[in-house]
Scaffold this motif. Structure first.
Motif, PDB file in Angstrom:
ATOM      1  N   HIS A 194      35.013  -5.844 -38.436  1.00  0.00           N
ATOM      2  CA  HIS A 194      35.627  -5.559 -37.295  1.00  0.00           C
ATOM      3  C   HIS A 194      35.679  -6.772 -36.430  1.00  0.00           C
ATOM      4  CE1 HIS A 194      34.211  -1.076 -37.483  1.00  0.00           C
ATOM      5  NE2 HIS A 194      35.218  -1.439 -38.299  1.00  0.00           N
ATOM      6  N   LEU A 195      34.850  -7.786 -36.296  1.00  0.00           N
ATOM      7  CA  LEU A 195      34.504  -8.822 -35.608  1.00  0.00           C
ATOM      8  C   LEU A 195      35.851  -9.882 -35.944  1.00  0.00           C
ATOM      9  CD1 LEU A 195      30.748  -9.684 -35.122  1.00  0.00           C
ATOM     10  CD2 LEU A 195      32.535  -9.021 -33.488  1.00  0.00           C
ATOM     11  N   LEU A 196      36.133  -9.837 -37.335  1.00  0.00           N
ATOM     12  CA  LEU A 196      37.383 -10.686 -37.738  1.00  0.00           C
ATOM     13  C   LEU A 196      38.504 -10.340 -36.953  1.00  0.00           C
ATOM     14  CD1 LEU A 196      38.517 -12.978 -39.373  1.00  0.00           C
ATOM     15  CD2 LEU A 196      38.829 -11.078 -41.360  1.00  0.00           C
ATOM     16  N   VAL A 197      38.835  -9.104 -36.900  1.00  0.00           N
ATOM     17  CA  VAL A 197      40.069  -8.542 -36.253  1.00  0.00           C
ATOM     18  C   VAL A 197      40.037  -8.931 -34.583  1.00  0.00           C
ATOM     19  CG1 VAL A 197      41.577  -6.626 -35.552  1.00  0.00           C
ATOM     20  CG2 VAL A 197      40.303  -7.194 -38.062  1.00  0.00           C
TER      21      VAL A 197
ATOM     22  N   SER B 190      43.835 -15.497 -30.189  1.00  0.00           N
ATOM     23  CA  SER B 190      45.239 -15.886 -30.075  1.00  0.00           C
ATOM     24  C   SER B 190      45.632 -15.766 -28.829  1.00  0.00           C
ATOM     25  CB  SER B 190      46.032 -15.184 -31.130  1.00  0.00           C
ATOM     26  OG  SER B 190      45.797 -13.717 -31.071  1.00  0.00           O
ATOM     27  N   THR B 191      45.094 -14.552 -28.154  1.00  0.00           N
ATOM     28  CA  THR B 191      45.700 -14.071 -26.814  1.00  0.00           C
ATOM     29  C   THR B 191      44.846 -15.002 -25.727  1.00  0.00           C
ATOM     30  OG1 THR B 191      44.052 -12.387 -26.786  1.00  0.00           O
ATOM     31  CG2 THR B 191      46.389 -11.863 -27.241  1.00  0.00           C
ATOM     32  N   SER B 192      43.904 -15.278 -25.991  1.00  0.00           N
ATOM     33  CA  SER B 192      43.005 -16.009 -24.994  1.00  0.00           C
ATOM     34  C   SER B 192      43.755 -17.693 -24.957  1.00  0.00           C
ATOM     35  CB  SER B 192      41.711 -16.226 -25.202  1.00  0.00           C
ATOM     36  OG  SER B 192      40.908 -14.984 -25.003  1.00  0.00           O
ATOM     37  N   VAL B 193      44.062 -18.284 -26.080  1.00  0.00           N
ATOM     38  CA  VAL B 193      44.896 -19.517 -26.356  1.00  0.00           C
ATOM     39  C   VAL B 193      46.106 -19.574 -25.691  1.00  0.00           C
ATOM     40  CG1 VAL B 193      45.425 -21.041 -27.827  1.00  0.00           C
ATOM     41  CG2 VAL B 193      43.181 -20.238 -28.197  1.00  0.00           C
TER      42      VAL B 193
ATOM     43  N   VAL C  16      51.904  -9.172 -34.887  1.00  0.00           N
ATOM     44  CA  VAL C  16      52.203  -8.492 -36.098  1.00  0.00           C
ATOM     45  C   VAL C  16      51.039  -8.480 -36.888  1.00  0.00           C
ATOM     46  CG1 VAL C  16      53.686  -9.000 -38.293  1.00  0.00           C
ATOM     47  CG2 VAL C  16      54.665  -9.466 -36.142  1.00  0.00           C
ATOM     48  N   VAL C  17      50.134  -9.633 -37.294  1.00  0.00           N
ATOM     49  CA  VAL C  17      49.037  -9.766 -38.215  1.00  0.00           C
ATOM     50  C   VAL C  17      48.115  -8.695 -37.939  1.00  0.00           C
ATOM     51  CG1 VAL C  17      47.215 -11.382 -38.922  1.00  0.00           C
ATOM     52  CG2 VAL C  17      49.668 -12.066 -38.634  1.00  0.00           C
ATOM     53  N   THR C  18      47.651  -8.718 -36.504  1.00  0.00           N
ATOM     54  CA  THR C  18      46.486  -7.914 -36.082  1.00  0.00           C
ATOM     55  C   THR C  18      46.867  -6.302 -36.247  1.00  0.00           C
ATOM     56  OG1 THR C  18      47.121  -7.933 -34.058  1.00  0.00           O
ATOM     57  CG2 THR C  18      45.368  -9.404 -34.657  1.00  0.00           C
ATOM     58  N   SER C  19      48.092  -6.118 -36.138  1.00  0.00           N
ATOM     59  CA  SER C  19      48.699  -4.623 -36.124  1.00  0.00           C
ATOM     60  C   SER C  19      48.558  -4.179 -37.631  1.00  0.00           C
ATOM     61  CB  SER C  19      49.794  -4.521 -35.533  1.00  0.00           C
ATOM     62  OG  SER C  19      50.641  -5.171 -36.190  1.00  0.00           O
ATOM     63  N   LEU C  20      49.039  -5.134 -38.591  1.00  0.00           N
ATOM     64  CA  LEU C  20      48.750  -4.908 -39.991  1.00  0.00           C
ATOM     65  C   LEU C  20      47.270  -4.854 -40.489  1.00  0.00           C
ATOM     66  CD1 LEU C  20      50.332  -4.542 -42.655  1.00  0.00           C
ATOM     67  CD2 LEU C  20      50.192  -7.121 -42.857  1.00  0.00           C
ATOM     68  N   LEU C  21      46.378  -5.686 -39.765  1.00  0.00           N
ATOM     69  CA  LEU C  21      45.127  -5.529 -40.352  1.00  0.00           C
ATOM     70  C   LEU C  21      44.383  -4.414 -39.883  1.00  0.00           C
ATOM     71  CD1 LEU C  21      44.231  -9.477 -39.961  1.00  0.00           C
ATOM     72  CD2 LEU C  21      44.472  -8.104 -42.276  1.00  0.00           C
TER      73      LEU C  21
END
Length: 320
Positions: free
Chosen positions: A250-253, A260-263, A286-291
């Motif tokens: 969970h923490l990975l996602v 990525s949003t903060s940066v 894309v990536v987080t919505s897939l994970l």
């Protein structure tokens, strides 16, 4: 490709049509990217839809944790559907233009789903904190009404922030250039095209990022810190290992999404790079919505069993 913005301006000299930059001049590379992103889009759409369907159609999963997971899946579907179709079109077609109204609409829905997800992930972390660290009060604190209110607040905050930011940004004039160096109407690349003083708009984006991205992330980290402390003193090694495995995934996602949003929205304007911005945006769209459906739900035995029951029911109905 040189674009004559004067063709898309009205008498007020404000750009009425934007154009996304071409990904690559090499046709084969664009087609490869199109295929890869299309497959990821379909996998994400299918995974999130199946998770939501399994949870809503199986009463055994009508618990706070799965209620939030179903909402998360709906948010992910909304997010990718607001961004990816236009991105795919731009990859294989010369029709890369988007009207000012279309760009504002895309931005509205992207911010709506993104900010709502930020708030919902914090609610999910609080739910896990209550379940592990305060199990005796869990049933009363996380009642059906309380969960519905948390979800409504998440969606409501997303809607208000989205409406405010979109109106504030598109009240500006865009005198040209009209080429968006991105694959969707994100805030930084659109602000870069505005003419006049945009310091107040940039400040508004920064404040929203602090309140709606950094603050929920800190709450999540605090919740998982307490959860980790509770897990480490569990007497059962198997239970401890299972809890650690779940929390780490969970923490990975969460870290990938919030990082990525903060940066993107918190780093200084001078350090922005179109290439890096696109890569970061690809991760949080894309990536987080897939994970998310894989890590949060499809690894879960209860969800997989419920999904199998749902699909079996559909087959029986079809056969009849």
């Amino acid at each position: 490709m040189n674009l004559n913005c004067s063709l898309w301006q009205d008498n007020s000299m404000s750009v009425k049509l934007f154009v996304f930059t071409k990904f690559s001049e090499v046709t084969e590379r664009c087609f490869l990217l199109f295929t890869l992103i299309l497959l990821m889009f379909l996998a994400s759409l299918t995974g999130n839809a199946l998770v939501a369907l399994a949870i809503w159609t199986n009463p055994v999963l009508h618990t706070p944790m799965y209620f939030f997971l179903a909402n998360l899946s709906l948010l992910e579907i909304g997010c990718i559907c607001s961004v990816i179709p236009k991105m795919l079109q731009s990859l294989v077609s010369e029709a890369r233009g988007i009207s000012r109204e279309g760009c504002a609409t895309q931005m509205f829905f992207f911010i709506l789903f993104g900010i709502s997800e930020c708030c919902l992930l914090a609610a999910m972390a609080f739910d896990r904190y209550m379940a592990i660290c305060s199990p005796l009060h869990y049933a009363t604190r996380m009642s059906r009404r309380a969960c519905a209110q948390l979800a409504m607040v998440s969606w409501g905050v997303g809607c208000m922030v989205s409406l405010g930011q979109t109106n504030y940004i598109f009240s500006l004039d865009f005198c040209g250039p009209c080429e968006i160096d991105h694959f969707f109407c994100d805030l930084p690349p659109i602000l870069a095209l505005a003419c006049g003083d945009i310091s107040h708009n940039e400040a508004a984006v920064f404040v929203v990022a602090i309140l709606c991205i950094s603050s929920p992330f800190l709450l999540i980290m605090a919740s998982y810190g307490r959860i980790l402390a509770a897990v480490l003193i569990m007497p059962s090694p198997e239970g401890r290992q299972k809890a650690l495995s779940t929390c780490s995934s969970h923490l990975l996602v969460v870290t990938l999404f919030y990082g990525s949003t903060s940066v993107t929205y918190l780093r200084p304007k001078a350090s922005h790079s179109p290439g890096i911005d696109k890569l970061l945006a690809f991760f949080y769209t894309v990536v987080t919505s897939l994970l998310n459906p894989i890590i949060y739900s499809l690894r879960n035995k209860d969800v997989k069993a419920a999904l199998q029951r749902t699909l079996c029911k559909k087959k029986v109905v079809t056969c009849r």
